[in-house]
Design a protein around this motif. Sequence first.
Motif: not given
Length: 395
Positions: A251-252, A255, A266, A270-272, A274-275, A278, A334, A338
Amino acid sequence: MNVSQRCCKSALRNSVLSCWSTNASARAFSLSAFRQKTGSLPVFQESTSPELSAVLATLNSKILLPAHLNSDQQQLIYRKKNASRLENEPIYVQIGDVEMPLEHIDRIKDVPSRWTVLKQAIELSKDQKDWENVVRMLEGFHLAGIHFKTRHLLKFIRRASEAGMQHIVLRALQQVKTTGLSLKSPEVLEAVLIGIHNMASRSGWEAGSTKKALAFAEQVMELMEKPEHLGTGFAKFGDPRTSPLVIAVPLELAAVRAAKHLDGKDKDGKVKMYAVRLMASFKQDNFLKTSLPRLFSADLKISEDMSFKSKRARSSDYNSLKHKIPAWIPVWYGLRIASLEVLGEDMPMPKDAQSVIALVDGRLTAAVDTIRKEAPRSVNVEELPCIKSLKECGR
C-alpha cells in the motif's frame, strides 16, 4: 585419471568403498555395503577477494564435504592415523559437479563453526556475484542437512538489503526448497519487507526504485501463497498474510508512487485495492479497539516511571523499540499518503483510517522520545536506521 581416483568414484557410485592400498594382502578399509548420501556441493563463481575465496573453499572442504560422506568415509578423514596415507596416496571424491581430495580433518582445530563461515562470507561480499555465492552457500548447507537459527538468516537478509541486493534475497526465497529460507518465520518476513521499504525510501522515493520495490513487495505477497511458505488455503486468524504490517508495505509503495510519480492518480487501482485490504485487516479480531491501542505499550513508559526502572530494563526498551518502529512506518506513511494525497473521498473506512494514522503517529513520537532518552551516549541517534527511516518519510 589415476587408479585411486577411479577406485573412489566407483566406490561412491556402487555404495561400496574400494580397497585403499596397493598391497593386495592389506585389509581393505571397508568392504561392507553402505548407503551413499545424496546431494551436491555448491559450485561458486569467482569472488571479489582472496579472503572470500578462502572462506568458500573452507566451507566445501571442511564442512560440507564431510556432511555428504557416510560414517566409514568420515572415519577415514577424521582419524589421525590416516593423515599421512591420505597425503601420500590421495583419494578423490566427486559429489555433484565438484571433485575434491579427501584430507585429514582435525575436528577441533580445522573445522570452523558454520555460523562463522556464513558470517564471514556475508561481511566480505561486495558485488552481485558474491551475494549469489552466499545463496549457494545456503543451498549447500540446506542440502547437507545443516540448518541455521533465524537470527543468522536475518543477518543475511539485512546485510543483503543494505547492499541493495533485495533481488538476491527474493531469489533465495524463490528457491526455498534448496535454501530453506522461508516466509513462515515472522521475523524473516518482517526483515524482507523492511528491506524492500528501505530500497525505495533511501533512494528518496525515486521513480525507478519505488516501482521496483512495489514489484518486489508484490512478489513477496505471491510467494506467501505457496505451500513452501504460508499457502495453506484460506488465511486463518494470526496468519501473516492478513497482518496489517504485511499489507501496509505494498500500500505504501503504491500510494507513494501514485502521489509522486503518477500525478496523484491511482491509475492501476492498486492504492484502493491495498487500502481496502489494510482496513479490513484492522477489523479482524477487533484489532482497532484492542491490539492497536496497546502498540509499543510494553516498551513505552511515562518519563517519571523511567527512574524506577533498572538500567537493563531501560536498555531492553530501547533495543525493542529500535526494531519495532521500522515495521510500523509503512502503516502510518502508507495510510497517510493514500488517504490525503491519492484516494481522498474514495478512502475506505475514512474515519477509522484517520484514527489509525493519529494513533500510530502518537506512538511513533513517544517511541522516538524514549529512544532519545535511553540511547547510550556513544550512539548517534540521528544515524539509527529507525530514525533515518522516519525522516525519509518526512517526519
